[in-house]
Design a protein around this motif. Structure first.
Motif, PDB file in Angstrom:
ATOM      1  N   TRP A   1       0.837  -1.184   0.000  1.00 27.40           N
ATOM      2  CA  TRP A   1       0.000   0.000   0.000  1.00 27.40           C
ATOM      3  C   TRP A   1       0.881   1.247   0.000  1.00 27.40           C
ATOM      4  O   TRP A   1       1.864   1.328   0.742  1.00 27.40           O
ATOM      5  CB  TRP A   1      -0.921   0.022   1.230  1.00 27.40           C
ATOM      6  CG  TRP A   1      -1.908  -1.103   1.265  1.00 27.40           C
ATOM      7  CD1 TRP A   1      -1.695  -2.385   1.649  1.00 27.40           C
ATOM      8  CD2 TRP A   1      -3.276  -1.030   0.877  1.00 27.40           C
ATOM      9  NE1 TRP A   1      -2.824  -3.137   1.543  1.00 27.40           N
ATOM     10  CE2 TRP A   1      -3.828  -2.329   1.070  1.00 27.40           C
ATOM     11  CE3 TRP A   1      -4.107  -0.020   0.402  1.00 27.40           C
ATOM     12  CZ2 TRP A   1      -5.160  -2.620   0.791  1.00 27.40           C
ATOM     13  CZ3 TRP A   1      -5.426  -0.316   0.135  1.00 27.40           C
ATOM     14  CH2 TRP A   1      -5.938  -1.599   0.318  1.00 27.40           C
ATOM     15  N   THR A   2       0.514   2.202  -0.807  1.00 32.66           N
ATOM     16  CA  THR A   2       1.269   3.460  -0.845  1.00 32.66           C
ATOM     17  C   THR A   2       0.858   4.344   0.331  1.00 32.66           C
ATOM     18  O   THR A   2      -0.130   4.079   1.028  1.00 32.66           O
ATOM     19  CB  THR A   2       1.018   4.194  -2.165  1.00 32.66           C
ATOM     20  OG1 THR A   2      -0.376   4.557  -2.254  1.00 32.66           O
ATOM     21  CG2 THR A   2       1.383   3.303  -3.348  1.00 32.66           C
ATOM     22  N   ALA A   3       1.606   5.414   0.511  1.00 34.38           N
ATOM     23  CA  ALA A   3       1.308   6.335   1.613  1.00 34.38           C
ATOM     24  C   ALA A   3      -0.056   6.980   1.432  1.00 34.38           C
ATOM     25  O   ALA A   3      -0.771   7.231   2.415  1.00 34.38           O
ATOM     26  CB  ALA A   3       2.401   7.404   1.690  1.00 34.38           C
ATOM     27  N   ASP A   4      -0.454   7.259   0.186  1.00 33.23           N
ATOM     28  CA  ASP A   4      -1.763   7.862  -0.059  1.00 33.23           C
ATOM     29  C   ASP A   4      -2.897   6.900   0.247  1.00 33.23           C
ATOM     30  O   ASP A   4      -4.019   7.331   0.528  1.00 33.23           O
ATOM     31  CB  ASP A   4      -1.860   8.335  -1.507  1.00 33.23           C
ATOM     32  CG  ASP A   4      -0.886   9.454  -1.812  1.00 33.23           C
ATOM     33  OD1 ASP A   4      -0.475  10.152  -0.867  1.00 33.23           O
ATOM     34  OD2 ASP A   4      -0.520   9.613  -3.001  1.00 33.23           O
ATOM     35  N   GLU A   5      -2.626   5.605   0.156  1.00 36.67           N
ATOM     36  CA  GLU A   5      -3.663   4.602   0.367  1.00 36.67           C
ATOM     37  C   GLU A   5      -3.792   4.154   1.814  1.00 36.67           C
ATOM     38  O   GLU A   5      -4.751   3.468   2.163  1.00 36.67           O
ATOM     39  CB  GLU A   5      -3.381   3.378  -0.511  1.00 36.67           C
ATOM     40  CG  GLU A   5      -3.465   3.653  -1.997  1.00 36.67           C
ATOM     41  CD  GLU A   5      -3.072   2.446  -2.825  1.00 36.67           C
ATOM     42  OE1 GLU A   5      -3.690   2.241  -3.879  1.00 36.67           O
ATOM     43  OE2 GLU A   5      -2.152   1.710  -2.405  1.00 36.67           O
TER      44      GLU A   5
ATOM     45  N   GLY B   1      -9.462   5.824  -2.483  1.00 40.22           N
ATOM     46  CA  GLY B   1      -9.347   6.205  -3.866  1.00 40.22           C
ATOM     47  C   GLY B   1      -9.632   5.044  -4.793  1.00 40.22           C
ATOM     48  O   GLY B   1      -9.828   3.901  -4.347  1.00 40.22           O
ATOM     49  N   PRO B   2      -9.640   5.287  -6.102  1.00 36.47           N
ATOM     50  CA  PRO B   2      -9.945   4.219  -7.073  1.00 36.47           C
ATOM     51  C   PRO B   2      -9.025   3.009  -6.950  1.00 36.47           C
ATOM     52  O   PRO B   2      -9.476   1.870  -7.015  1.00 36.47           O
ATOM     53  CB  PRO B   2      -9.772   4.919  -8.420  1.00 36.47           C
ATOM     54  CG  PRO B   2     -10.019   6.356  -8.136  1.00 36.47           C
ATOM     55  CD  PRO B   2      -9.479   6.591  -6.760  1.00 36.47           C
ATOM     56  N   ARG B   3      -7.725   3.253  -6.754  1.00 33.16           N
ATOM     57  CA  ARG B   3      -6.785   2.141  -6.656  1.00 33.16           C
ATOM     58  C   ARG B   3      -7.074   1.275  -5.434  1.00 33.16           C
ATOM     59  O   ARG B   3      -7.010   0.044  -5.498  1.00 33.16           O
ATOM     60  CB  ARG B   3      -5.354   2.690  -6.598  1.00 33.16           C
ATOM     61  CG  ARG B   3      -4.277   1.633  -6.394  1.00 33.16           C
ATOM     62  CD  ARG B   3      -4.274   0.614  -7.501  1.00 33.16           C
ATOM     63  NE  ARG B   3      -3.243  -0.387  -7.307  1.00 33.16           N
ATOM     64  CZ  ARG B   3      -3.204  -1.558  -7.918  1.00 33.16           C
ATOM     65  NH1 ARG B   3      -4.177  -1.872  -8.766  1.00 33.16           N
ATOM     66  NH2 ARG B   3      -2.210  -2.392  -7.699  1.00 33.16           N
ATOM     67  N   SER B   4      -7.435   1.894  -4.317  1.00 33.96           N
ATOM     68  CA  SER B   4      -7.757   1.145  -3.108  1.00 33.96           C
ATOM     69  C   SER B   4      -9.020   0.309  -3.303  1.00 33.96           C
ATOM     70  O   SER B   4      -9.114  -0.825  -2.833  1.00 33.96           O
ATOM     71  CB  SER B   4      -7.933   2.100  -1.924  1.00 33.96           C
ATOM     72  OG  SER B   4      -6.767   2.872  -1.719  1.00 33.96           O
ATOM     73  N   VAL B   5      -9.990   0.873  -3.991  1.00 29.03           N
ATOM     74  CA  VAL B   5     -11.227   0.138  -4.272  1.00 29.03           C
ATOM     75  C   VAL B   5     -10.918  -1.074  -5.142  1.00 29.03           C
ATOM     76  O   VAL B   5     -11.460  -2.166  -4.933  1.00 29.03           O
ATOM     77  CB  VAL B   5     -12.260   1.050  -4.945  1.00 29.03           C
ATOM     78  CG1 VAL B   5     -13.518   0.261  -5.304  1.00 29.03           C
ATOM     79  CG2 VAL B   5     -12.616   2.218  -4.040  1.00 29.03           C
ATOM     80  N   GLU B   6     -10.048  -0.902  -6.114  1.00 30.31           N
ATOM     81  CA  GLU B   6      -9.673  -2.030  -6.970  1.00 30.31           C
ATOM     82  C   GLU B   6      -9.004  -3.138  -6.157  1.00 30.31           C
ATOM     83  O   GLU B   6      -9.248  -4.331  -6.395  1.00 30.31           O
ATOM     84  CB  GLU B   6      -8.734  -1.532  -8.071  1.00 30.31           C
ATOM     85  CG  GLU B   6      -9.405  -0.584  -9.060  1.00 30.31           C
ATOM     86  CD  GLU B   6      -8.419   0.052 -10.015  1.00 30.31           C
ATOM     87  OE1 GLU B   6      -7.229  -0.354  -9.993  1.00 30.31           O
ATOM     88  OE2 GLU B   6      -8.820   0.948 -10.781  1.00 30.31           O
TER      89      GLU B   6
END
Length: 745
Positions: A78-82, A206-211
């Motif tokens: 997971w990135t820092a934004d996620e 965000g979209p990436r986290s939902v994916e």
């Protein structure tokens, strides 16, 4: 024996490693929860204190599932934004294990795994309202959620393609592999391996986290088998409760103008009771009078063409039914596989080429134009004719476009609403001027406002070309006949050439690929909506109108003995043309046959309508003639243009406010179509009273004033010079006949 002992040792070791990894994951969860903001921790501890713990034995299966999801999420990069989304999701799962209300409420709104996908249920929407309209949404903002839609394609990774068994359809072999089933897609059907999945997630995801979350859930579903790789994309903006659409200036402008027109019409109706019809003001009051304009719809022209009233109304009924079927099929339905089978069966033969009903209207428009203008020994001013036709077509059209731009987005909500309606509204706000210039079927047709509106510029273009050719004929008969012959031949040849050059099917068939996104169809833009490819039916209608006028409505041709047979032949020809077009779905395409069908299917259909009109008008067709000339069809037929403009608005709204897929059923669709026709007639009636009739009456008043001005000038000239012989110009003295006034759907 030794082998068995080794296997047992390895199994025990694997189990111990799994337990250890899950314990480490749980420890990590505790650390992550400690890192959460103190406010959320306090709320969570309070919930833990008052919430009873569920015994592990009673909730073992759900705990195992959640622990698997937890383990998978924790072991991803997971990135820092996620991380905020991850932390909130971890709290959600921990609270879900404790059976905390807010967490269970959230998770309960999600379809934890796709259901019915193999039977064509593409849309896994969960519970949209349960996700966004929680009872505590206003008092606990830290628990705010959002609803996100994702597009998923299930791809197989082994690249194994099984050869098709010629003796039976191997796709449905019960002992075959689901991978083969998902991969194989027969022509003209929906893809079984594609789904739209709605999920309720924390508001900071965000979209990436939902994916990531969806990939984890899908891997633990019954479709998460070896050999399947999901391709997930969250492209549409997620919806939040706070994202309510604000009313803009365009919205208030629409209702302001509507209120003004309503007030003017009501006041004019009251004042019209005492009018004297002497002053200009009295005539203007009559123009806006609701009673006068409504009574005009009841006027029946006894010119021998009374059967056209019934034909016109029932044609729009068939068009509404076809669009009802198509739009519902493109939306969320639970039995898509069954619908696809019906399309490729005998049932589908009566539906997928029903666009021929639009050619019926092209025929009627050309027919009524011919019967109207041939009554005049001297053709009225061409510019006045074209301008009057433009006003007749554009006023109601402008009202509908205004509604789509200003009001339509506020009339619904739902998982699919923003995705579908926002696109429609944006196209109309961007290209409304192309529609009013009658160029929307040629310029930027990929973003056409209101897909069905392509018909309107076609009709206007046909009217203009036909009037000009007829004007040439009246001034130079030989040149006019030459132009008419060239146009008639071109109207048949051009569609065939376009289909051949672009390697297209003979006709545009209403299969799933087309109804799901008409703007994406190449044939839609090349041949289906272009005026130069749809002129043939109008030519047949105009020629039929000339024949009808020449022999007169009384029927100088004695066909009474053959009228029943002729009507049967006409309906049989139309049915054969329609069914034959549908057969191109499953049979091998032959170049010559395809070219011939593309060239002649629409004019032959129009010839069938012409024969039916002649037999009913000049002969006696029991039951059919009496039914088509029934007096209630008169006002309804004159509302059909407004019905055509508005019916897809009602259908689209009803389909895409759905919170869950519906079961596609023929009787239910028929019932829905009847409701659509009713409300479309109501809206068409209101548009007629408030906009169309006043605009047409104002134009007629302007023509009358021009006529009086010219007459006064001529009288003055004669009075000044009695020896001068003058002729009043037909440009102001002649008006478009009332037959053309009501000639459009």
């Amino acid at each position: 024996m030794k082998s068995l002992f080794v296997i047992i040792i390895l199994t025990l070791t694997k189990c111990q490693l799994t337990i250890q990894m899950r314990e480490e994951s749980t420890t990590g969860l505790a650390i992550q929860i400690k890192d959460m903001p103190s406010k959320v921790q306090g709320i969570q501890k309070n919930y833990d204190r008052i919430t009873p713990k569920i015994p592990i034995e009673e909730n073992r299966e759900s705990r195992i599932y959640l622990e698997d999801v937890l383990f998978a999420l924790k072991n991803q990069n997971w990135t820092a934004d996620e991380e905020p989304c991850l932390n909130q999701t971890l709290v959600l799962i921990e609270s879900l294990q404790n059976f905390t209300l807010w967490a269970v409420f959230n998770w309960d709104s999600i379809s934890s795994q796709p259901l019915g996908l193999l039977y064509g249920n593409r849309y896994q929407l969960g519970n949209f309202d349960e996700c966004l309209k929680t009872p505590w949404s206003n008092i606990h903002p830290e628990l705010t959620t959002q609803y996100c839609l994702s597009e998923i394609v299930l791809e197989r990774t082994d690249h194994f393609v099984k050869k098709r068994n010629k003796t039976h359809d191997w796709r449905y072999h019960p002992y075959g592999s689901v991978l083969d089933y998902l991969q194989y897609r027969p022509p003209h059907t929906r893809a079984i391996n594609e789904l739209t999945w709605g999920v309720c997630v924390p508001a900071n995801c965000g979209p990436r986290s939902v994916e990531r979350l969806l990939a984890t859930m899908l891997a633990r579903s019954h479709l998460g088998v070896a050999g399947i790789r999901p391709r997930i994309a969250v492209d549409s903006p997620c919806q939040k409760m706070s994202d309510s659409r604000e009313y803009d200036a365009l919205f208030f402008a629409f209702f302001g103008i509507l209120l003004l027109l309503t007030t003017v019409c009501i006041v004019s109706t009251i004042l019209n009771i005492r009018r004297k019809e002497h002053s200009t003001m009295d005539r203007i009051i009559k123009i806006f009078c609701l009673k006068e304009n409504a009574s005009n719809l009841l006027i029946a022209k006894e010119e021998g063409t009374e059967v056209l009233y019934g034909i016109r109304f029932f044609t729009i009924c068939f068009i509404v039914m076809d669009h009802q079927i198509g739009i519902i099929n493109a939306g969320p339905i639970s039995n898509g596989l069954e619908v696809d089978h019906d399309v490729l069966s005998v049932k589908g033969m009566f539906v997928i080429h029903d666009d021929l009903f639009v050619d019926t209207y092209f025929f009627l428009s050309g027919f009524l134009l011919a019967t109207a203008i041939t009554k005049y020994k001297r053709l009225p001013n061409v510019f006045i004719l074209i301008l009057k036709r433009y006003i007749r077509l554009s006023v109601g059209f402008a009202v509908v476009i205004f509604y789509l731009c200003a009001v339509y987005p506020y009339t619904g909500s739902g998982p699919l609403w923003n995705r579908i309606i926002a696109g429609e509204t944006e196209n109309c706000r961007q290209n409304w001027w192309l529609n009013l210039l009658m160029l929307n079927n040629y310029i930027d047709s990929e973003h056409i406002c209101l897909v069905i509106s392509w018909y309107i510029p076609c009709d206007f273009h046909f009217f203009v070309v036909t009037i000009l050719v007829y004007w040439i004929y009246k001034n130079s008969p030989r040149l006019g006949l030459t132009c008419a012959g060239v146009l008639a031949i071109a109207s048949i040849v051009v569609p065939a050439i376009l289909n051949y050059l672009n390697k297209l099917p003979p006709v545009q068939l209403f299969t799933y690929d087309f109804v799901a996104d008409p703007r994406a169809s190449e044939q839609f833009h090349v041949t289906y909506i272009k005026s130069h490819a749809r002129y043939a039916a109008y030519v047949v209608g105009f020629a039929s109108g000339l024949i009808f006028f020449h022999y007169g409505p009384a029927g100088n041709i004695k066909i009474k003995k053959w009228s029943v047979l002729g009507a049967c032949v006409a309906m049989m020809v139309m049915l054969i043309v329609m069914i034959n077009g549908a057969t191109f779905l499953w049979r091998e395409y032959n170049l010559i046959e395809g070219i011939l069908y593309a060239a002649f299917n629409r004019p032959i259909w129009a010839c069938g309508v012409a024969l039916l009109v002649f037999c009913c008008s000049w002969g006696h067709v029991p039951v059919v003639k009496q039914f088509l000339t029934w007096s209630p069809w008169v006002p309804l037929s004159r509302l059909t243009y407004g019905v055509y403009l508005t019916h897809t608005i009602f259908i689209t709204r009803n389909v895409f406010v759905a919170r869950s897929p519906r079961h596609f059923d023929a009787l239910d669709t028929l019932n829905s179509a009847a409701g659509t026709i009713f409300w479309s007639c109501v809206s068409s009636f209101l548009i007629w009273l408030l906009a169309e009739a006043p605009a047409n009456n104002l134009f007629q008043l302007w023509i009358s004033s021009m006529k009086k001005d010219v007459s006064k000038k001529e009288e003055k000239k004669v009075h000044e010079d009695p020896n001068t012989i003058t002729t009043i110009s037909s440009s102001s003295n002649d008006n478009l006949p009332s037959t053309i006034y009501f000639s459009k759907i």
